[in-house]
Scaffold this active site. Structure first.
Site, PDB file in Angstrom:
ATOM      1  N   SER A 241       0.949  -0.800   0.113  1.00 31.90           N
ATOM      2  CA  SER A 241      -0.002   0.207  -0.194  1.00 31.90           C
ATOM      3  C   SER A 241       0.697   1.593  -0.041  1.00 31.90           C
ATOM      4  CB  SER A 241      -0.534  -0.130   1.482  1.00 31.90           C
ATOM      5  OG  SER A 241      -0.336  -0.252   2.391  1.00 31.90           O
ATOM      6  N   HIS A 271      -2.248  -9.175   1.885  1.00 31.91           N
ATOM      7  CA  HIS A 271      -1.623  -7.837   2.752  1.00 31.91           C
ATOM      8  C   HIS A 271      -2.988  -7.287   3.682  1.00 31.91           C
ATOM      9  CE1 HIS A 271       0.259  -3.760   2.909  1.00 31.91           C
ATOM     10  NE2 HIS A 271      -0.253  -2.589   2.404  1.00 31.91           N
ATOM     11  N   HIS A 318       5.612 -12.745   6.790  1.00 31.04           N
ATOM     12  CA  HIS A 318       5.584 -11.623   6.982  1.00 31.04           C
ATOM     13  C   HIS A 318       6.711 -11.347   5.529  1.00 31.04           C
ATOM     14  CE1 HIS A 318       5.917  -7.120   7.219  1.00 31.04           C
ATOM     15  NE2 HIS A 318       5.322  -7.461   8.215  1.00 31.04           N
ATOM     16  N   ARG A 327       3.341  -5.264  17.010  1.00 31.26           N
ATOM     17  CA  ARG A 327       2.222  -5.301  16.670  1.00 31.26           C
ATOM     18  C   ARG A 327       1.321  -5.643  16.786  1.00 31.26           C
ATOM     19  NH1 ARG A 327       1.918  -3.280  10.435  1.00 31.26           N
ATOM     20  NH2 ARG A 327       2.742  -4.846  10.614  1.00 31.26           N
ATOM     21  N   ASP A 373      -2.245  -8.667  11.177  1.00 29.58           N
ATOM     22  CA  ASP A 373      -3.525  -9.082  11.273  1.00 29.58           C
ATOM     23  C   ASP A 373      -4.392 -10.051  12.276  1.00 29.58           C
ATOM     24  OD1 ASP A 373      -4.078  -7.422   9.413  1.00 29.58           O
ATOM     25  OD2 ASP A 373      -2.648  -7.755   7.956  1.00 29.58           O
TER      26      ASP A 373
END
Ligand code: HAX
Length: 432
Positions: A241, A271, A318, A327, A373
Protein backbone atom coordinates in the site's frame (compact mmCIF):
# COMPACT_ATOMS: atom_id res chain seq x y z
CA UNK A 1 1.68 29.58 7.47
CA UNK A 2 0.38 27.11 10.09
CA UNK A 3 2.89 25.90 12.71
CA UNK A 4 3.14 22.30 11.45
CA UNK A 5 3.54 23.42 7.84
CA UNK A 6 6.18 25.95 8.90
CA UNK A 7 8.16 23.33 10.81
CA UNK A 8 7.85 20.85 7.93
CA UNK A 9 9.00 23.43 5.41
CA UNK A 10 12.12 24.28 7.46
CA UNK A 11 13.08 20.64 8.01
CA UNK A 12 12.44 19.71 4.38
CA UNK A 13 14.48 22.61 3.01
CA UNK A 14 17.44 21.61 5.18
CA UNK A 15 17.25 17.92 4.29
CA UNK A 16 16.83 18.64 0.61
CA UNK A 17 20.12 20.50 0.42
CA UNK A 18 21.84 17.83 2.54
CA UNK A 19 20.67 15.10 0.13
CA UNK A 20 21.75 17.16 -2.87
CA UNK A 21 25.26 17.48 -1.47
CA UNK A 22 25.36 13.79 -0.51
CA UNK A 23 24.33 12.71 -3.98
CA UNK A 24 26.94 14.99 -5.54
CA UNK A 25 29.73 13.50 -3.46
CA UNK A 26 28.63 9.85 -3.11
CA UNK A 27 26.17 9.34 -5.96
CA UNK A 28 28.00 6.29 -7.33
CA UNK A 29 28.43 4.45 -4.02
CA UNK A 30 27.10 0.86 -4.20
CA UNK A 31 24.88 -0.58 -1.48
CA UNK A 32 23.68 -3.95 -2.78
CA UNK A 33 23.88 -6.37 -5.65
CA UNK A 34 20.61 -7.72 -6.98
CA UNK A 35 20.25 -11.51 -7.26
CA UNK A 36 18.24 -13.51 -9.74
CA UNK A 37 16.03 -14.68 -6.84
CA UNK A 38 15.19 -11.06 -6.07
CA UNK A 39 14.37 -10.28 -9.70
CA UNK A 40 11.88 -13.15 -9.86
CA UNK A 41 10.91 -12.94 -6.19
CA UNK A 42 8.93 -9.74 -5.89
CA UNK A 43 11.98 -7.46 -5.42
CA UNK A 44 12.34 -8.64 -1.77
CA UNK A 45 14.78 -6.47 0.12
CA UNK A 46 16.09 -4.43 -2.82
CA UNK A 47 16.90 -0.96 -1.52
CA UNK A 48 15.43 1.42 -4.05
CA UNK A 49 13.38 4.02 -2.23
CA UNK A 50 13.74 6.60 0.53
CA UNK A 51 11.00 6.70 3.17
CA UNK A 52 11.62 9.10 6.02
CA UNK A 53 8.63 8.40 8.27
CA UNK A 54 9.41 4.89 9.55
CA UNK A 55 11.83 2.00 9.22
CA UNK A 56 11.30 -1.72 9.67
CA UNK A 57 13.80 -4.07 11.26
CA UNK A 58 13.33 -7.82 10.70
CA UNK A 59 13.75 -8.63 14.40
CA UNK A 60 12.77 -5.47 16.22
CA UNK A 61 9.78 -4.50 14.06
CA UNK A 62 8.65 -1.03 13.14
CA UNK A 63 10.16 2.20 14.45
CA UNK A 64 8.50 5.49 13.63
CA UNK A 65 11.23 8.14 13.45
CA UNK A 66 13.26 5.93 15.78
CA UNK A 67 10.46 5.25 18.29
CA UNK A 68 9.21 1.70 18.90
CA UNK A 69 5.52 1.01 19.55
CA UNK A 70 5.94 0.67 23.35
CA UNK A 71 7.87 3.99 23.36
CA UNK A 72 5.12 5.67 21.35
CA UNK A 73 2.55 4.46 23.83
CA UNK A 74 4.51 6.08 26.63
CA UNK A 75 5.59 9.29 24.95
CA UNK A 76 2.86 10.41 22.57
CA UNK A 77 0.09 12.60 23.98
CA UNK A 78 -2.90 10.45 24.89
CA UNK A 79 -6.69 10.50 24.77
CA UNK A 80 -8.76 12.19 27.48
CA UNK A 81 -8.36 9.36 30.03
CA UNK A 82 -4.59 9.28 29.49
CA UNK A 83 -4.44 5.64 28.39
CA UNK A 84 -3.75 5.28 24.66
CA UNK A 85 -1.77 7.47 22.24
CA UNK A 86 -3.54 9.78 19.82
CA UNK A 87 -2.73 9.11 16.15
CA UNK A 88 -2.64 12.88 15.61
CA UNK A 89 0.62 12.81 17.58
CA UNK A 90 2.08 10.05 15.45
CA UNK A 91 1.23 12.04 12.31
CA UNK A 92 3.11 15.04 13.73
CA UNK A 93 6.06 12.82 14.63
CA UNK A 94 6.17 11.23 11.17
CA UNK A 95 5.91 14.56 9.41
CA UNK A 96 8.51 16.55 11.34
CA UNK A 97 10.45 13.98 13.37
CA UNK A 98 9.61 15.42 16.81
CA UNK A 99 7.31 14.09 19.52
CA UNK A 100 4.63 16.78 19.81
CA UNK A 101 3.41 18.43 22.99
CA UNK A 102 -0.20 18.07 24.22
CA UNK A 103 -0.95 21.52 22.79
CA UNK A 104 0.49 20.65 19.39
CA UNK A 105 -1.59 17.47 19.22
CA UNK A 106 -4.69 19.39 20.24
CA UNK A 107 -3.92 21.81 17.42
CA UNK A 108 -3.87 18.90 14.92
CA UNK A 109 -7.17 17.58 16.30
CA UNK A 110 -8.78 20.99 15.85
CA UNK A 111 -7.28 21.47 12.38
CA UNK A 112 -8.65 18.14 11.22
CA UNK A 113 -12.06 18.86 12.75
CA UNK A 114 -12.14 22.17 10.88
CA UNK A 115 -11.19 20.50 7.57
CA UNK A 116 -13.49 17.47 7.91
CA UNK A 117 -16.42 18.52 5.70
CA UNK A 118 -16.91 15.81 3.05
CA UNK A 119 -18.23 16.99 -0.34
CA UNK A 120 -21.86 16.07 -0.93
CA UNK A 121 -21.05 14.33 -4.22
CA UNK A 122 -18.89 11.79 -2.35
CA UNK A 123 -21.91 10.63 -0.36
CA UNK A 124 -23.88 10.53 -3.62
CA UNK A 125 -21.15 8.47 -5.30
CA UNK A 126 -21.26 6.01 -2.41
CA UNK A 127 -25.05 5.87 -2.44
CA UNK A 128 -24.94 5.02 -6.16
CA UNK A 129 -23.05 1.78 -5.42
CA UNK A 130 -24.90 -1.44 -4.57
CA UNK A 131 -25.02 -1.70 -0.80
CA UNK A 132 -23.20 -5.03 -0.86
CA UNK A 133 -20.19 -3.52 -2.68
CA UNK A 134 -17.11 -4.51 -0.68
CA UNK A 135 -16.34 -1.73 1.84
CA UNK A 136 -12.79 -1.38 0.48
CA UNK A 137 -14.16 -0.77 -3.02
CA UNK A 138 -16.47 1.88 -1.55
CA UNK A 139 -13.52 3.39 0.29
CA UNK A 140 -11.33 3.76 -2.82
CA UNK A 141 -14.27 5.15 -4.82
CA UNK A 142 -14.96 7.71 -2.07
CA UNK A 143 -11.31 8.80 -1.87
CA UNK A 144 -11.02 9.14 -5.65
CA UNK A 145 -14.31 11.06 -5.77
CA UNK A 146 -12.89 13.73 -3.42
CA UNK A 147 -10.10 14.41 -5.95
CA UNK A 148 -12.27 17.21 -7.31
CA UNK A 149 -11.14 19.10 -4.19
CA UNK A 150 -7.41 18.64 -4.76
CA UNK A 151 -5.36 21.77 -4.13
CA UNK A 152 -2.38 20.19 -5.87
CA UNK A 153 -4.36 19.43 -9.04
CA UNK A 154 -5.77 22.97 -9.07
CA UNK A 155 -2.41 24.66 -8.57
CA UNK A 156 -0.64 22.39 -11.06
CA UNK A 157 -3.26 23.34 -13.59
CA UNK A 158 -2.56 27.01 -12.90
CA UNK A 159 1.19 26.41 -13.34
CA UNK A 160 3.00 25.88 -10.05
CA UNK A 161 6.79 25.88 -9.58
CA UNK A 162 8.41 22.50 -8.84
CA UNK A 163 9.81 23.96 -5.65
CA UNK A 164 6.31 24.51 -4.30
CA UNK A 165 4.81 21.06 -4.97
CA UNK A 166 5.04 20.16 -1.31
CA UNK A 167 2.75 23.00 -0.22
CA UNK A 168 -0.55 21.92 -1.86
CA UNK A 169 0.43 18.28 -1.15
CA UNK A 170 0.48 19.18 2.54
CA UNK A 171 -2.91 20.89 2.19
CA UNK A 172 -4.39 17.87 0.38
CA UNK A 173 -2.95 15.56 3.04
CA UNK A 174 -4.44 17.52 5.92
CA UNK A 175 -7.84 17.76 4.20
CA UNK A 176 -7.92 14.14 3.18
CA UNK A 177 -6.88 12.74 6.57
CA UNK A 178 -9.44 15.02 8.23
CA UNK A 179 -12.26 13.61 6.06
CA UNK A 180 -11.44 9.90 6.14
CA UNK A 181 -13.22 9.01 9.42
CA UNK A 182 -16.46 10.59 8.17
CA UNK A 183 -16.20 8.76 4.84
CA UNK A 184 -15.28 5.45 6.49
CA UNK A 185 -18.08 5.72 9.07
CA UNK A 186 -20.54 6.57 6.29
CA UNK A 187 -19.55 3.36 4.47
CA UNK A 188 -20.01 1.33 7.67
CA UNK A 189 -23.43 2.75 8.51
CA UNK A 190 -24.78 2.50 4.95
CA UNK A 191 -23.54 -1.07 4.54
CA UNK A 192 -24.43 -2.53 7.92
CA UNK A 193 -26.90 -0.17 9.62
CA UNK A 194 -29.43 0.64 6.89
CA UNK A 195 -27.91 4.03 6.21
CA UNK A 196 -28.70 5.23 9.74
CA UNK A 197 -25.85 7.76 9.85
CA UNK A 198 -24.45 9.46 12.95
CA UNK A 199 -23.39 13.10 12.78
CA UNK A 200 -19.79 13.91 13.75
CA UNK A 201 -19.03 15.26 17.23
CA UNK A 202 -16.27 17.80 16.62
CA UNK A 203 -15.54 18.12 20.33
CA UNK A 204 -13.95 14.64 20.25
CA UNK A 205 -10.45 13.76 19.09
CA UNK A 206 -9.96 12.21 15.61
CA UNK A 207 -10.26 8.59 16.84
CA UNK A 208 -12.96 9.32 19.41
CA UNK A 209 -15.12 11.00 16.77
CA UNK A 210 -14.54 8.11 14.36
CA UNK A 211 -15.67 5.62 17.05
CA UNK A 212 -18.69 7.84 17.72
CA UNK A 213 -19.70 7.97 14.03
CA UNK A 214 -19.37 4.18 13.81
CA UNK A 215 -21.96 4.04 16.60
CA UNK A 216 -19.57 2.96 19.36
CA UNK A 217 -19.29 5.47 22.15
CA UNK A 218 -17.69 3.46 24.94
CA UNK A 219 -14.44 4.87 26.33
CA UNK A 220 -12.71 1.51 25.83
CA UNK A 221 -13.65 1.29 22.15
CA UNK A 222 -12.39 4.84 21.65
CA UNK A 223 -9.12 3.74 23.24
CA UNK A 224 -8.98 0.71 20.96
CA UNK A 225 -9.40 3.05 17.98
CA UNK A 226 -6.59 5.32 19.25
CA UNK A 227 -4.24 2.36 19.53
CA UNK A 228 -5.43 0.72 16.31
CA UNK A 229 -5.12 3.88 14.22
CA UNK A 230 -1.66 4.51 15.66
CA UNK A 231 -0.09 1.09 15.14
CA UNK A 232 -1.37 0.53 11.58
CA UNK A 233 -0.21 3.92 10.28
CA UNK A 234 3.10 3.11 8.60
CA UNK A 235 5.41 0.17 7.94
CA UNK A 236 8.23 1.77 5.91
CA UNK A 237 7.95 2.26 2.16
CA UNK A 238 8.22 -1.18 0.56
CA UNK A 239 4.89 -2.69 1.63
CA UNK A 240 2.33 -2.81 -1.15
CA UNK A 241 0.00 0.00 0.00
CA UNK A 242 2.86 2.38 0.79
CA UNK A 243 4.79 1.56 -2.33
CA UNK A 244 1.71 1.94 -4.53
CA UNK A 245 0.92 5.34 -3.03
CA UNK A 246 4.55 6.34 -3.58
CA UNK A 247 4.67 5.03 -7.18
CA UNK A 248 1.44 6.72 -8.23
CA UNK A 249 2.44 9.89 -6.37
CA UNK A 250 5.74 9.92 -8.26
CA UNK A 251 3.82 10.68 -11.48
CA UNK A 252 2.56 13.83 -9.72
CA UNK A 253 -0.88 12.34 -9.30
CA UNK A 254 -2.28 14.19 -6.30
CA UNK A 255 -2.77 12.82 -2.80
CA UNK A 256 -6.35 11.68 -3.48
CA UNK A 257 -5.48 9.59 -6.55
CA UNK A 258 -2.29 8.28 -4.94
CA UNK A 259 -4.02 7.21 -1.72
CA UNK A 260 -6.93 5.68 -3.59
CA UNK A 261 -4.44 3.55 -5.55
CA UNK A 262 -2.62 2.59 -2.34
CA UNK A 263 -5.90 1.47 -0.80
CA UNK A 264 -6.51 -0.84 -3.77
CA UNK A 265 -3.24 -2.55 -2.84
CA UNK A 266 -4.24 -2.72 0.82
CA UNK A 267 -7.41 -4.52 -0.29
CA UNK A 268 -5.48 -7.66 -1.33
CA UNK A 269 -5.66 -10.75 0.94
CA UNK A 270 -1.87 -11.08 1.17
CA UNK A 271 -1.78 -7.52 2.56
CA UNK A 272 -4.44 -5.56 4.48
CA UNK A 273 -7.39 -7.78 3.64
CA UNK A 274 -5.70 -10.46 5.78
CA UNK A 275 -7.41 -8.85 8.80
CA UNK A 276 -10.82 -9.92 7.50
CA UNK A 277 -9.48 -13.31 6.39
CA UNK A 278 -8.16 -14.06 9.88
CA UNK A 279 -11.47 -13.64 11.65
CA UNK A 280 -13.36 -15.37 8.84
CA UNK A 281 -10.97 -18.32 9.19
CA UNK A 282 -11.44 -18.36 12.97
CA UNK A 283 -15.25 -18.20 12.71
CA UNK A 284 -15.21 -21.03 10.14
CA UNK A 285 -12.99 -23.08 12.43
CA UNK A 286 -15.26 -22.57 15.45
CA UNK A 287 -18.29 -23.47 13.39
CA UNK A 288 -16.75 -26.59 11.91
CA UNK A 289 -15.50 -27.73 15.33
CA UNK A 290 -18.82 -26.89 16.98
CA UNK A 291 -17.24 -25.09 19.94
CA UNK A 292 -16.26 -21.56 21.03
CA UNK A 293 -13.36 -22.99 23.06
CA UNK A 294 -11.36 -25.36 20.90
CA UNK A 295 -8.38 -27.23 22.34
CA UNK A 296 -4.89 -26.69 20.93
CA UNK A 297 -5.07 -30.19 19.40
CA UNK A 298 -8.29 -29.29 17.57
CA UNK A 299 -6.75 -26.04 16.31
CA UNK A 300 -3.60 -27.86 15.15
CA UNK A 301 -5.72 -30.30 13.13
CA UNK A 302 -7.67 -27.40 11.55
CA UNK A 303 -4.39 -25.64 10.66
CA UNK A 304 -3.04 -28.82 9.03
CA UNK A 305 -6.28 -29.18 7.03
CA UNK A 306 -6.10 -25.55 5.85
CA UNK A 307 -2.52 -26.07 4.67
CA UNK A 308 -3.38 -29.41 3.05
CA UNK A 309 -6.09 -27.67 1.03
CA UNK A 310 -3.42 -25.38 -0.44
CA UNK A 311 -4.37 -22.23 1.50
CA UNK A 312 -2.23 -19.96 3.67
CA UNK A 313 -2.84 -19.40 7.39
CA UNK A 314 -4.00 -15.79 7.41
CA UNK A 315 -2.30 -13.47 9.90
CA UNK A 316 0.94 -15.46 9.89
CA UNK A 317 4.13 -14.76 7.97
CA UNK A 318 5.72 -11.56 6.74
CA UNK A 319 7.92 -10.45 3.88
CA UNK A 320 10.36 -8.63 6.20
CA UNK A 321 9.67 -9.48 9.87
CA UNK A 322 11.29 -12.55 11.43
CA UNK A 323 9.76 -12.29 14.93
CA UNK A 324 6.22 -11.84 16.33
CA UNK A 325 5.04 -8.48 15.03
CA UNK A 326 5.21 -5.79 17.77
CA UNK A 327 1.84 -4.58 16.48
CA UNK A 328 0.44 -8.04 17.33
CA UNK A 329 2.06 -7.79 20.76
CA UNK A 330 0.63 -4.29 21.33
CA UNK A 331 -2.87 -5.61 20.63
CA UNK A 332 -2.25 -8.62 22.91
CA UNK A 333 -1.25 -6.20 25.65
CA UNK A 334 -4.45 -4.22 25.04
CA UNK A 335 -6.53 -7.41 25.29
CA UNK A 336 -4.78 -8.39 28.53
CA UNK A 337 -5.55 -5.01 30.05
CA UNK A 338 -9.07 -4.43 28.78
CA UNK A 339 -10.80 -7.70 27.87
CA UNK A 340 -8.94 -10.66 29.37
CA UNK A 341 -11.00 -13.85 29.31
CA UNK A 342 -12.79 -13.04 26.06
CA UNK A 343 -13.42 -16.29 24.16
CA UNK A 344 -12.22 -15.17 20.71
CA UNK A 345 -9.13 -13.54 22.22
CA UNK A 346 -8.32 -16.82 23.99
CA UNK A 347 -8.59 -18.60 20.62
CA UNK A 348 -6.21 -16.07 19.04
CA UNK A 349 -3.67 -16.70 21.82
CA UNK A 350 -3.97 -20.49 21.42
CA UNK A 351 -3.42 -20.10 17.67
CA UNK A 352 -0.30 -18.08 18.54
CA UNK A 353 0.99 -21.16 20.43
CA UNK A 354 -0.03 -23.68 17.80
CA UNK A 355 0.72 -22.18 14.37
CA UNK A 356 4.44 -21.18 14.49
CA UNK A 357 5.84 -24.72 15.01
CA UNK A 358 3.57 -26.09 12.29
CA UNK A 359 4.63 -23.42 9.78
CA UNK A 360 8.25 -23.92 10.81
CA UNK A 361 7.96 -27.63 10.11
CA UNK A 362 7.04 -26.89 6.49
CA UNK A 363 10.65 -25.81 6.01
CA UNK A 364 9.84 -23.01 3.55
CA UNK A 365 8.00 -20.32 5.52
CA UNK A 366 10.56 -17.63 6.37
CA UNK A 367 8.56 -16.13 9.22
CA UNK A 368 6.21 -18.45 11.16
CA UNK A 369 5.12 -15.69 13.56
CA UNK A 370 1.89 -13.67 13.71
CA UNK A 371 1.62 -10.33 11.94
CA UNK A 372 -0.56 -7.32 12.80
CA UNK A 373 -3.68 -8.89 11.29
CA UNK A 374 -3.69 -11.99 13.51
CA UNK A 375 -5.11 -10.09 16.50
CA UNK A 376 -7.11 -7.08 15.39
CA UNK A 377 -10.37 -8.87 14.50
CA UNK A 378 -10.75 -10.46 17.94
CA UNK A 379 -10.61 -7.02 19.58
CA UNK A 380 -13.18 -5.57 17.20
CA UNK A 381 -15.53 -8.55 17.63
CA UNK A 382 -15.40 -8.06 21.40
CA UNK A 383 -16.77 -4.52 21.04
CA UNK A 384 -19.51 -5.67 18.68
CA UNK A 385 -17.86 -4.69 15.40
CA UNK A 386 -18.35 -8.12 13.86
CA UNK A 387 -18.78 -7.16 10.19
CA UNK A 388 -15.34 -8.32 9.17
CA UNK A 389 -15.52 -7.24 5.52
CA UNK A 390 -15.20 -3.73 6.99
CA UNK A 391 -11.93 -4.33 8.85
CA UNK A 392 -9.55 -3.33 6.08
CA UNK A 393 -11.21 0.09 5.88
CA UNK A 394 -10.14 0.71 9.50
CA UNK A 395 -6.61 -0.29 8.51
CA UNK A 396 -6.82 2.08 5.53
CA UNK A 397 -7.87 5.10 7.59
CA UNK A 398 -4.77 4.57 9.68
CA UNK A 399 -2.40 3.74 6.80
CA UNK A 400 -3.32 7.06 5.19
CA UNK A 401 -1.40 8.88 7.95
CA UNK A 402 1.92 7.29 7.08
CA UNK A 403 1.70 7.15 3.31
CA UNK A 404 0.47 10.74 3.02
CA UNK A 405 3.10 12.09 5.41
CA UNK A 406 5.63 10.24 3.23
CA UNK A 407 4.08 11.74 0.07
CA UNK A 408 4.62 15.21 1.54
CA UNK A 409 8.29 14.29 2.00
CA UNK A 410 8.60 12.92 -1.54
CA UNK A 411 7.26 16.22 -2.94
CA UNK A 412 9.38 18.35 -0.61
CA UNK A 413 12.57 16.44 -1.44
CA UNK A 414 11.83 16.60 -5.16
CA UNK A 415 11.88 12.83 -5.72
CA UNK A 416 11.51 11.93 -9.40
CA UNK A 417 9.18 9.65 -11.31
CA UNK A 418 9.76 6.04 -10.17
CA UNK A 419 10.86 3.81 -13.00
CA UNK A 420 12.67 0.54 -12.15
CA UNK A 421 13.94 -1.72 -14.93
CA UNK A 422 12.20 -4.91 -15.98
CA UNK A 423 13.81 -7.75 -17.94
CA UNK A 424 12.59 -10.75 -19.93
CA UNK A 425 13.46 -14.38 -19.18
CA UNK A 426 15.20 -14.39 -22.56
CA UNK A 427 17.45 -11.58 -21.35
CA UNK A 428 18.09 -13.37 -18.05
CA UNK A 429 19.10 -16.60 -19.82
CA UNK A 430 21.53 -14.69 -21.99
CA UNK A 431 23.34 -13.40 -18.87
CA UNK A 432 23.87 -16.84 -17.24
N1 HAX B 1 0.65 -19.97 5.64
C1 HAX B 1 1.06 -20.91 4.75
N2 HAX B 1 2.13 -20.76 3.95
C2 HAX B 1 2.83 -19.62 4.08
C3 HAX B 1 2.48 -18.63 5.01
C4 HAX B 1 1.35 -18.82 5.80
N3 HAX B 1 0.91 -17.89 6.66
N4 HAX B 1 3.38 -17.62 4.91
C5 HAX B 1 4.25 -17.98 3.93
N5 HAX B 1 3.90 -19.18 3.43
C6 HAX B 1 4.52 -19.89 2.30
C7 HAX B 1 4.41 -19.03 1.05
O1 HAX B 1 3.11 -19.14 0.48
C8 HAX B 1 5.51 -19.61 0.19
O2 HAX B 1 5.07 -20.82 -0.32
P1 HAX B 1 5.45 -21.29 -1.84
O3 HAX B 1 6.95 -21.29 -1.87
O4 HAX B 1 4.84 -22.64 -1.96
O5 HAX B 1 4.87 -20.26 -2.76
C9 HAX B 1 6.60 -19.89 1.23
O6 HAX B 1 5.91 -20.03 2.50
C10 HAX B 1 7.67 -18.83 1.35
O7 HAX B 1 7.02 -17.58 1.61
P2 HAX B 1 7.79 -16.46 2.50
O8 HAX B 1 9.03 -16.09 1.76
O9 HAX B 1 7.91 -16.94 3.89
O10 HAX B 1 6.73 -15.28 2.50
P3 HAX B 1 6.52 -14.12 1.43
O11 HAX B 1 7.48 -13.01 1.75
O12 HAX B 1 6.54 -14.64 0.03
O13 HAX B 1 5.03 -13.68 1.73
C11 HAX B 1 3.16 -13.14 3.12
C12 HAX B 1 4.69 -12.96 2.89
C13 HAX B 1 2.74 -12.21 4.21
C14 HAX B 1 2.45 -12.77 1.82
C15 HAX B 1 2.90 -14.61 3.49
O14 HAX B 1 3.54 -14.91 4.71
C16 HAX B 1 1.41 -14.94 3.60
O15 HAX B 1 0.79 -15.27 2.59
N6 HAX B 1 0.82 -14.83 4.85
C17 HAX B 1 -0.61 -15.03 5.03
C18 HAX B 1 -1.39 -13.79 4.60
C19 HAX B 1 -1.16 -12.64 5.58
O16 HAX B 1 -1.24 -12.79 6.79
N7 HAX B 1 -0.89 -11.46 5.03
C20 HAX B 1 -0.71 -10.23 5.85
C21 HAX B 1 0.75 -9.83 5.97
C22 HAX B 1 0.94 -8.58 6.80
C23 HAX B 1 0.35 -7.40 6.10
O17 HAX B 1 0.75 -6.96 5.05
N8 HAX B 1 -0.70 -6.89 6.65
O18 HAX B 1 -1.40 -5.96 6.02
Amino acid sequence: MDPLKQKFSEKATALRSEIKAMLKEHGDKRFDEVTLKQIYGGARGIKSMVWETSQLDALEGIRFRGYSIPQLREQLPKGPDGKEPRPEGLFWLMLVGEVPTDEEVQWVTEQWASRSEVPEHTFKALDALPVDTHPMTQFTVAIASMQSESEFARRYDEGISKNDYWDPTYEDTMNLVARLPRVAAYIYRRTFHNGDHIAPDKSLDWSGNFAHMLGKDSADFQNLMRLYLTIHADHEGGNASAHTTHLVGSTLSDAYLSLSAGMNALAGPLHGLANQEVIKWIFNMLESLGTQRPTKEQIAKYVEDTLASGQVIPGYGHAVLRKPDPRFMAQKRFAEEYIKGDDVVEVVWKIFDVVPPILQSLGKVKNPWPNVDAHSGALLVHYGLKEYSYYTVLFGVSRALGVLAALCWSRALGFPLERPKSVTTEWVKAQL
